[in-house]
Motif scaffolding. Sequence first.
Motif, PDB file in Angstrom:
ATOM      1  N   PHE A 260       0.834  -1.201   0.000  1.00 41.92           N
ATOM      2  CA  PHE A 260       0.000   0.000   0.000  1.00 41.92           C
ATOM      3  C   PHE A 260       0.867   1.249   0.000  1.00 41.92           C
ATOM      4  O   PHE A 260       2.037   1.218   0.408  1.00 41.92           O
ATOM      5  N   PHE A 261       0.300   2.347  -0.488  1.00 37.54           N
ATOM      6  CA  PHE A 261       0.972   3.651  -0.420  1.00 37.54           C
ATOM      7  C   PHE A 261      -0.069   4.741  -0.617  1.00 37.54           C
ATOM      8  O   PHE A 261      -1.212   4.477  -1.018  1.00 37.54           O
ATOM      9  N   ILE A 262       0.334   5.981  -0.327  1.00 33.81           N
ATOM     10  CA  ILE A 262      -0.540   7.147  -0.492  1.00 33.81           C
ATOM     11  C   ILE A 262       0.105   8.104  -1.478  1.00 33.81           C
ATOM     12  O   ILE A 262       1.314   8.371  -1.409  1.00 33.81           O
ATOM     13  N   SER A 263      -0.676   8.596  -2.399  1.00 29.12           N
ATOM     14  CA  SER A 263      -0.215   9.618  -3.329  1.00 29.12           C
ATOM     15  C   SER A 263      -1.374  10.543  -3.649  1.00 29.12           C
ATOM     16  O   SER A 263      -2.490  10.076  -3.933  1.00 29.12           O
ATOM     17  N   GLU A 264      -1.110  11.853  -3.579  1.00 24.58           N
ATOM     18  CA  GLU A 264      -2.108  12.872  -3.905  1.00 24.58           C
ATOM     19  C   GLU A 264      -3.437  12.602  -3.202  1.00 24.58           C
ATOM     20  O   GLU A 264      -4.504  12.611  -3.823  1.00 24.58           O
ATOM     21  N   ASN A 265      -3.353  12.343  -1.899  1.00 25.70           N
ATOM     22  CA  ASN A 265      -4.529  12.155  -1.049  1.00 25.70           C
ATOM     23  C   ASN A 265      -5.384  10.966  -1.451  1.00 25.70           C
ATOM     24  O   ASN A 265      -6.594  10.933  -1.215  1.00 25.70           O
ATOM     25  N   GLN A 266      -4.742   9.961  -2.065  1.00 22.45           N
ATOM     26  CA  GLN A 266      -5.409   8.715  -2.416  1.00 22.45           C
ATOM     27  C   GLN A 266      -4.631   7.554  -1.790  1.00 22.45           C
ATOM     28  O   GLN A 266      -3.396   7.503  -1.867  1.00 22.45           O
ATOM     29  N   LEU A 267      -5.359   6.624  -1.166  1.00 22.22           N
ATOM     30  CA  LEU A 267      -4.759   5.396  -0.658  1.00 22.22           C
ATOM     31  C   LEU A 267      -4.924   4.303  -1.705  1.00 22.22           C
ATOM     32  O   LEU A 267      -6.021   4.089  -2.221  1.00 22.22           O
ATOM     33  N   PHE A 268      -3.820   3.610  -2.005  1.00 22.12           N
ATOM     34  CA  PHE A 268      -3.847   2.504  -2.957  1.00 22.12           C
ATOM     35  C   PHE A 268      -3.385   1.232  -2.256  1.00 22.12           C
ATOM     36  O   PHE A 268      -2.385   1.228  -1.528  1.00 22.12           O
ATOM     37  N   GLY A 303       1.019  -9.179 -14.717  1.00 23.79           N
ATOM     38  CA  GLY A 303       2.222  -8.712 -14.027  1.00 23.79           C
ATOM     39  C   GLY A 303       2.188  -7.222 -13.763  1.00 23.79           C
ATOM     40  O   GLY A 303       3.234  -6.579 -13.646  1.00 23.79           O
ATOM     41  N   PHE A 304       0.980  -6.673 -13.657  1.00 23.73           N
ATOM     42  CA  PHE A 304       0.808  -5.234 -13.396  1.00 23.73           C
ATOM     43  C   PHE A 304       1.632  -4.817 -12.173  1.00 23.73           C
ATOM     44  O   PHE A 304       1.503  -5.395 -11.098  1.00 23.73           O
ATOM     45  N   ARG A 305       2.500  -3.826 -12.350  1.00 26.89           N
ATOM     46  CA  ARG A 305       3.293  -3.305 -11.239  1.00 26.89           C
ATOM     47  C   ARG A 305       3.017  -1.813 -11.095  1.00 26.89           C
ATOM     48  O   ARG A 305       3.332  -1.017 -11.967  1.00 26.89           O
ATOM     49  N   PHE A 306       2.411  -1.453  -9.983  1.00 26.43           N
ATOM     50  CA  PHE A 306       2.005  -0.076  -9.720  1.00 26.43           C
ATOM     51  C   PHE A 306       3.253   0.774  -9.464  1.00 26.43           C
ATOM     52  O   PHE A 306       4.057   0.475  -8.596  1.00 26.43           O
ATOM     53  N   LEU A 307       3.408   1.847 -10.238  1.00 31.22           N
ATOM     54  CA  LEU A 307       4.562   2.730 -10.065  1.00 31.22           C
ATOM     55  C   LEU A 307       4.220   3.995  -9.296  1.00 31.22           C
ATOM     56  O   LEU A 307       4.926   4.359  -8.355  1.00 31.22           O
ATOM     57  N   ASN A 308       3.135   4.664  -9.696  1.00 27.24           N
ATOM     58  CA  ASN A 308       2.772   5.902  -9.004  1.00 27.24           C
ATOM     59  C   ASN A 308       1.425   6.403  -9.511  1.00 27.24           C
ATOM     60  O   ASN A 308       0.843   5.844 -10.443  1.00 27.24           O
ATOM     61  N   TYR A 309       0.970   7.471  -8.872  1.00 25.88           N
ATOM     62  CA  TYR A 309      -0.286   8.122  -9.244  1.00 25.88           C
ATOM     63  C   TYR A 309      -0.018   9.612  -9.330  1.00 25.88           C
ATOM     64  O   TYR A 309       0.473  10.228  -8.378  1.00 25.88           O
ATOM     65  N   ARG A 310      -0.271  10.188 -10.501  1.00 22.71           N
ATOM     66  CA  ARG A 310      -0.034  11.610 -10.706  1.00 22.71           C
ATOM     67  C   ARG A 310      -1.160  12.198 -11.555  1.00 22.71           C
ATOM     68  O   ARG A 310      -1.492  11.661 -12.622  1.00 22.71           O
ATOM     69  N   ASN A 311      -1.728  13.297 -11.063  1.00 22.03           N
ATOM     70  CA  ASN A 311      -2.700  14.083 -11.834  1.00 22.03           C
ATOM     71  C   ASN A 311      -3.827  13.224 -12.405  1.00 22.03           C
ATOM     72  O   ASN A 311      -4.236  13.366 -13.562  1.00 22.03           O
TER      73      ASN A 311
END
Length: 710
Positions: A260-268, A303-311
């Motif tokens: 899990f991680f948080i980016s731009e006020n979203q929890l994934f 094999g989806f690998r989550f890198l980040n969330y932007r805009n």
Amino acid sequence: MVRIILYLFAITHFKMQNYLLFWFVFLFSLSSFCQQFPSTKKTPSTFTKHTISYEDDYSWLEKMGSEEVNQWVATQNSFTDAELEKDKKAYNIAFKIKDYNSLSTNALPVQKGKYFYGIYRVDKSLPGVLFYRKNLNDTPTELVNPYKIYHDKNVLLMGYFPSQNNVYLGYEISPNGGDRHEIRFTSFAKSEKVTDILSNIKFSDIAWYKDSGLFYEKTSTQQTFASDSTYQLYYHKIGTNQTEDKLVFDATKNESSLRFFISENQLFITEYSKNENSKNIYSCSLANENFELEKFISNDKTGFRFLNYRNGRIYFSSKKFDWGEVRSFDIKNRADEKVVIPQIYTHLLDDTMFYDDYIICKYKTLGKYYLSIYDLSGKFIRKFDAPPGMDFTIRFFDSETKDLYVSFFSYVISFQNFKLNIATGEVRNFYNDYIRPKVTLFPLDYFETKAITYKGQDNKDIPITIIHKKDLELDGNNPTLLKAYGGFGSVSGPSYDTGLLYFLEKGGVFAFAEIRGGGEKGLKWHLDGKGLKKMNSFNDFIAAAEFLINEKYTSPNKLAITGTSNGGLVVGVAMTQRPELFKVAIPYVGVFDMARFDEYTVGKYHLDEYGNPENEAEYQSLLAYSPYQNIKEEVNYPITLIVTSENDDRVPPVHSYKFAAKLQNRTAQKNPIYLKTRSNAGHYGSVSNYESAVNDKVDFYSFLMYHLMQ
């Protein structure tokens, strides 16, 4: 022969009354030379699976922590410590390692949020202390001193995470070196004392929700070496008791692992299936503390690998492209998928980092690393090459000046700190009041580093890095250390080691083989060395040994092998499959009983890597290479030092216990087999304080050099 000559000389010149005395001394010295192994009782047990049966005489050692096993471990340690003390007297390694350490340079601090962090050894016999600076050139301020909290020199600070506005710091502590941690807190202002303590933390990061609370994973497993059950994600609100924490996600029913991680006020949250072949991905807005999750990727097998969330866009990679690429799609429209950065054939995309509106890609080719800078749309901006043979870590990015602060290093060169300007391409050394220039320990061309390939048994080109003193004569007589990892798609790179420096300076050769099972040549490189193809990894390692011998770097009488964790398994397989190739084997925290590896701690998460014992074909594959099951009664295996840790709840010490016992208790075994169990330590060894870490290194290199260089 020398003993016999001395004996004949003595009886010729000594008077008869001295003869019996001399004979007694001679026999005593001979019996001391042929030192006996510690005895281990046998309690025969038969294990049967898929109609395949085998005998296990040492299953009683699986009762780790029992009085009987503890006594056995103490006897083994006493036997091994006597050998290590003898080895250390032959070489002044501790002094040289400490001397080299004092003359080496350090990496830049790490920036998290607004502040800069570094761990420093205030007292060399105590754990490192976490300091922070508000500005890079400020005097560092003590933030967390583990010894003041626990009054135990063996505690380890495993990680630290500032809250969004640097009000609080959450930090993870391992009280005994194991994977079961605590999370504690401190405030930056120090005016507020935070007494919250979160326990039973395992394999968890920390993700802050503003400054009010954080997300973490909690395990339900109570026994140290029992099969792991870390399936739950919780939210803890500062100032409350852990019993009040909110359960955010529960994967207990499916026995799924989480990230899990948080980016731009979203929890994934990424949920990995038990058999590791699919995943679900969830998100939720952190506009409030309801934490209502929404699944936006279901049962993905690409094999989806989550890198980040932007805009509003998800950045990811997949297994569709072997060497690594970056794609994106609108979080509200999965069909809106775009290629951002395509793969570069034969150039491995080793890491992808996001800073402001930049994507920083770290690439690896044969013996070389480089950085490519892109904007969020994938437009190429600039490239920075690392010096040949040197790796690097990005420490932080200055948004105002557009400077990337990077620390470069290699096996033989300590950290060199630079500023790389994204806007202009300018490259400058970085020094300040606390990071000052030092002369390198050796001239830059003192050691030669070769990044080449050799042929595997099936004619595959396998990368190998070889290091030795410049102009070393390749006469087949050089003490050589061969190492590998080769598992889980991990990409291995150089690590600066002052013990290795000493070995090389004394005429040693070091080689690291990038065998299949690792990820150094892309996704397929991993696939070709896992599961039913796992034997490719071990064959590649054996081929590396044969290459070094054939090319006259060394000979079987001068070759040692080592590896840690999965690398320990590689060593175990190589020494049991081809013992005639090696003089010395030193496996660290290795997995040796592959028939039952899944019964302990995290083993069940590795079925995809090694194979599932419940599947007959995969079980047969495991038995075919399992080091413990493949020890033969009639073989004299190499001189071996097996190293484990009493609190290793990742690869439990029982693997090493049984492997050592079975190797020792055979009449054919003439070469000594030693077992070292490190107390108050876990998977990473005795690294809690400087003295312990140095002693660990001294033990290794003293043993290595004594048995290769005598």
